[in-house]
Scaffold this motif. Structure first.
Motif, PDB file in Angstrom:
ATOM      1  N   LEU A  47       0.805  -1.216   0.000  1.00 15.54           N
ATOM      2  CA  LEU A  47       0.000   0.000   0.000  1.00 15.54           C
ATOM      3  C   LEU A  47       0.840   1.269   0.000  1.00 15.54           C
ATOM      4  O   LEU A  47       0.303   2.367  -0.167  1.00 15.54           O
ATOM      5  N   GLN A  48       2.136   1.140   0.198  1.00 12.54           N
ATOM      6  CA  GLN A  48       3.039   2.293   0.071  1.00 12.54           C
ATOM      7  C   GLN A  48       4.220   1.856  -0.782  1.00 12.54           C
ATOM      8  O   GLN A  48       5.186   1.294  -0.289  1.00 12.54           O
ATOM      9  N   SER A  49       4.145   2.141  -2.067  1.00 15.35           N
ATOM     10  CA  SER A  49       5.181   1.664  -2.977  1.00 15.35           C
ATOM     11  C   SER A  49       5.547   2.713  -4.016  1.00 15.35           C
ATOM     12  O   SER A  49       5.384   2.507  -5.224  1.00 15.35           O
ATOM     13  N   PRO A  50       6.036   3.877  -3.583  1.00 16.06           N
ATOM     14  CA  PRO A  50       6.490   4.881  -4.548  1.00 16.06           C
ATOM     15  C   PRO A  50       7.809   4.458  -5.189  1.00 16.06           C
ATOM     16  O   PRO A  50       8.508   3.582  -4.684  1.00 16.06           O
ATOM     17  N   CYS A 162       0.053   5.023  -6.554  1.00 14.02           N
ATOM     18  CA  CYS A 162       0.908   5.637  -5.544  1.00 14.02           C
ATOM     19  C   CYS A 162       1.678   6.788  -6.181  1.00 14.02           C
ATOM     20  O   CYS A 162       2.129   6.679  -7.329  1.00 14.02           O
ATOM     21  N   GLY A 163       1.838   7.889  -5.446  1.00 15.55           N
ATOM     22  CA  GLY A 163       2.739   8.940  -5.890  1.00 15.55           C
ATOM     23  C   GLY A 163       4.157   8.410  -5.965  1.00 15.55           C
ATOM     24  O   GLY A 163       4.480   7.375  -5.383  1.00 15.55           O
ATOM     25  N   PHE A 164       5.054   9.141  -6.654  1.00 12.24           N
ATOM     26  CA  PHE A 164       6.365   8.561  -6.920  1.00 12.24           C
ATOM     27  C   PHE A 164       7.402   8.830  -5.828  1.00 12.24           C
ATOM     28  O   PHE A 164       8.494   8.277  -5.866  1.00 12.24           O
ATOM     29  N   VAL A 165       7.068   9.634  -4.817  1.00 10.68           N
ATOM     30  CA  VAL A 165       7.993   9.873  -3.703  1.00 10.68           C
ATOM     31  C   VAL A 165       7.216   9.904  -2.389  1.00 10.68           C
ATOM     32  O   VAL A 165       6.020  10.210  -2.374  1.00 10.68           O
ATOM     33  N   ASN A 166       7.918   9.609  -1.279  1.00 11.18           N
ATOM     34  CA  ASN A 166       7.299   9.742   0.047  1.00 11.18           C
ATOM     35  C   ASN A 166       7.856  10.929   0.811  1.00 11.18           C
ATOM     36  O   ASN A 166       7.692  11.026   2.026  1.00 11.18           O
ATOM     37  N   THR A 167       8.505  11.860   0.101  1.00 20.79           N
ATOM     38  CA  THR A 167       9.139  13.002   0.753  1.00 20.79           C
ATOM     39  C   THR A 167       8.248  14.242   0.758  1.00 20.79           C
ATOM     40  O   THR A 167       8.686  15.321   1.129  1.00 20.79           O
ATOM     41  N   ARG A 168       7.019  14.093   0.342  1.00 24.02           N
ATOM     42  CA  ARG A 168       6.090  15.215   0.348  1.00 24.02           C
ATOM     43  C   ARG A 168       4.796  14.809   1.063  1.00 24.02           C
ATOM     44  O   ARG A 168       4.470  13.628   1.167  1.00 24.02           O
ATOM     45  N   ILE A 169       4.087  15.807   1.530  1.00 24.09           N
ATOM     46  CA  ILE A 169       2.755  15.641   2.087  1.00 24.09           C
ATOM     47  C   ILE A 169       1.804  16.442   1.200  1.00 24.09           C
ATOM     48  O   ILE A 169       2.116  17.565   0.805  1.00 24.09           O
ATOM     49  N   ARG A 170       0.658  15.871   0.897  1.00 23.61           N
ATOM     50  CA  ARG A 170      -0.273  16.502  -0.043  1.00 23.61           C
ATOM     51  C   ARG A 170      -1.515  17.008   0.691  1.00 23.61           C
ATOM     52  O   ARG A 170      -2.002  16.383   1.624  1.00 23.61           O
ATOM     53  N   VAL A 185      -7.375   6.608   0.740  1.00 25.63           N
ATOM     54  CA  VAL A 185      -5.930   6.605   0.910  1.00 25.63           C
ATOM     55  C   VAL A 185      -5.601   5.464   1.859  1.00 25.63           C
ATOM     56  O   VAL A 185      -6.131   5.404   2.974  1.00 25.63           O
ATOM     57  N   GLY A 186      -4.734   4.552   1.415  1.00 27.13           N
ATOM     58  CA  GLY A 186      -4.505   3.352   2.200  1.00 27.13           C
ATOM     59  C   GLY A 186      -5.769   2.521   2.249  1.00 27.13           C
ATOM     60  O   GLY A 186      -6.327   2.168   1.212  1.00 27.13           O
ATOM     61  N   PHE A 200      -2.858  14.312   3.381  1.00 24.16           N
ATOM     62  CA  PHE A 200      -2.556  12.889   3.259  1.00 24.16           C
ATOM     63  C   PHE A 200      -1.190  12.682   2.628  1.00 24.16           C
ATOM     64  O   PHE A 200      -0.549  13.636   2.156  1.00 24.16           O
ATOM     65  N   ASP A 201      -0.741  11.445   2.639  1.00 20.26           N
ATOM     66  CA  ASP A 201       0.544  11.055   2.055  1.00 20.26           C
ATOM     67  C   ASP A 201       0.243  10.298   0.770  1.00 20.26           C
ATOM     68  O   ASP A 201      -0.242   9.169   0.796  1.00 20.26           O
ATOM     69  N   ASP A 202       0.529  10.917  -0.374  1.00 22.86           N
ATOM     70  CA  ASP A 202       0.123  10.296  -1.634  1.00 22.86           C
ATOM     71  C   ASP A 202       1.069   9.182  -2.085  1.00 22.86           C
ATOM     72  O   ASP A 202       0.828   8.566  -3.125  1.00 22.86           O
ATOM     73  N   SER A 203       2.117   8.890  -1.278  1.00 24.83           N
ATOM     74  CA  SER A 203       2.935   7.712  -1.589  1.00 24.83           C
ATOM     75  C   SER A 203       2.197   6.428  -1.222  1.00 24.83           C
ATOM     76  O   SER A 203       2.586   5.338  -1.647  1.00 24.83           O
ATOM     77  N   PHE A 204       1.139   6.558  -0.419  1.00 18.82           N
ATOM     78  CA  PHE A 204       0.246   5.426  -0.163  1.00 18.82           C
ATOM     79  C   PHE A 204      -0.729   5.289  -1.331  1.00 18.82           C
ATOM     80  O   PHE A 204      -1.117   6.286  -1.952  1.00 18.82           O
ATOM     81  N   GLU A 205      -1.128   4.060  -1.598  1.00 21.04           N
ATOM     82  CA  GLU A 205      -2.088   3.845  -2.669  1.00 21.04           C
ATOM     83  C   GLU A 205      -3.351   4.665  -2.405  1.00 21.04           C
ATOM     84  O   GLU A 205      -3.876   4.672  -1.299  1.00 21.04           O
TER      85      GLU A 205
END
Length: 248
Positions: A47-50, A162-170, A185-186, A200-205
């Protein structure tokens, strides 16, 4: 010409750090995030695979908006931002979303950009002064990712991705939300409330649905993940610029 790979980015980042006089140890987490074989990926789950998964950052699909002081700058200007959106929408100034063909399972998806990976859209910012004023209060809005009016046409569904990075918050500031609109989300699905931010964190599905007969519109804003250091933010600016341009 081809798109960069995480390995391309890792090599380029090493050269950039040397040019900047940055200790490689300060970029260890970023380099690990670029490694497709790093163990953090197996721990994160499907569920988190950027494409870029930096370890050591707090991971939660949904975030509490009260944690972010800049949310008030968006919500307090909601009526003016909505007015500016409606003006652009009425003038047909909002174009096709660049990922519509890939991600929209049904319907249509449009976008009006203010910032994209460090590239501003000065004309759009000038045409929407209240929106630009609000965005200026968001840390890293110009370089943490993307920022735009996002419009889902009636009967539109955006595929799980999933978004392509986990270094941002949306953040979404909902501008126009008919009934029968929602986002997962998730594992949790929520509806939007006009004028109230969802973070939310868009690196999560995640996936989005507008099952109504009217458009749904939000102001989408990215900011840096609060657990990044300043040097890591600079490094990610460099990496994301690579991912928005072709390389030989």
């Amino acid at each position: 010409m081809r798109e960069p790979t995480p390995q391309d980015s890792a090599r380029a980042l090493t050269g950039w750090a040397a040019e900047q006089g940055i200790d490689p140890a300060e970029l260890e987490r970023i380099q690990r995030g670029l490694d497709p074989d790093d163990p953090v990926r197996s721990r994160a789950g499907h569920l988190q695979s950027p494409a870029i998964l930096v370890p050591g950052l707090a991971a939660s699909p949904w975030h509490d908006p009260d944690r972010y002081p800049w949310v008030d700058a968006l919500e307090s200007r909601y009526p003016r931002i909505r007015d500016e959106f409606e003006k652009q929408y009425a003038s047909d100034g909002i174009g096709r979303h660049p990922e519509e063909r890939e991600l929209a399972a049904t319907g249509g998806w449009n976008a009006y950009h203010f910032h994209t990976m460090g590239t501003p859209f000065p004309e759009h910012l000038a045409q929407c002064p209240a929106t630009a004023e609000a965005l200026a209060a968001v840390p890293g809005v110009a370089d943490a990712g993307i920022c735009y009016f996002s419009v889902l046409a009636p009967r539109t569904r955006v595929k799980p991705h999933c978004g392509f990075v986990n270094t941002r918050i949306r953040c979404h500031l909902p501008l126009i939300v008919p009934p029968d609109c929602r986002m997962r989300v998730g594992t949790e699905t929520r509806a939007w409330r006009e004028g109230r931010c969802s973070v939310f964190d868009d690196s999560f599905e995640h996936e989005v649905a507008n099952d109504s007969d009217r458009p749904r519109a939000v102001l989408l804003v990215d900011t840096w993940h609060p657990d990044l250091t300043e040097i890591e933010r600079r490094a990610m600016e460099f990496v994301m610029r690579m991912w928005t341009s072709d390389v030989d």
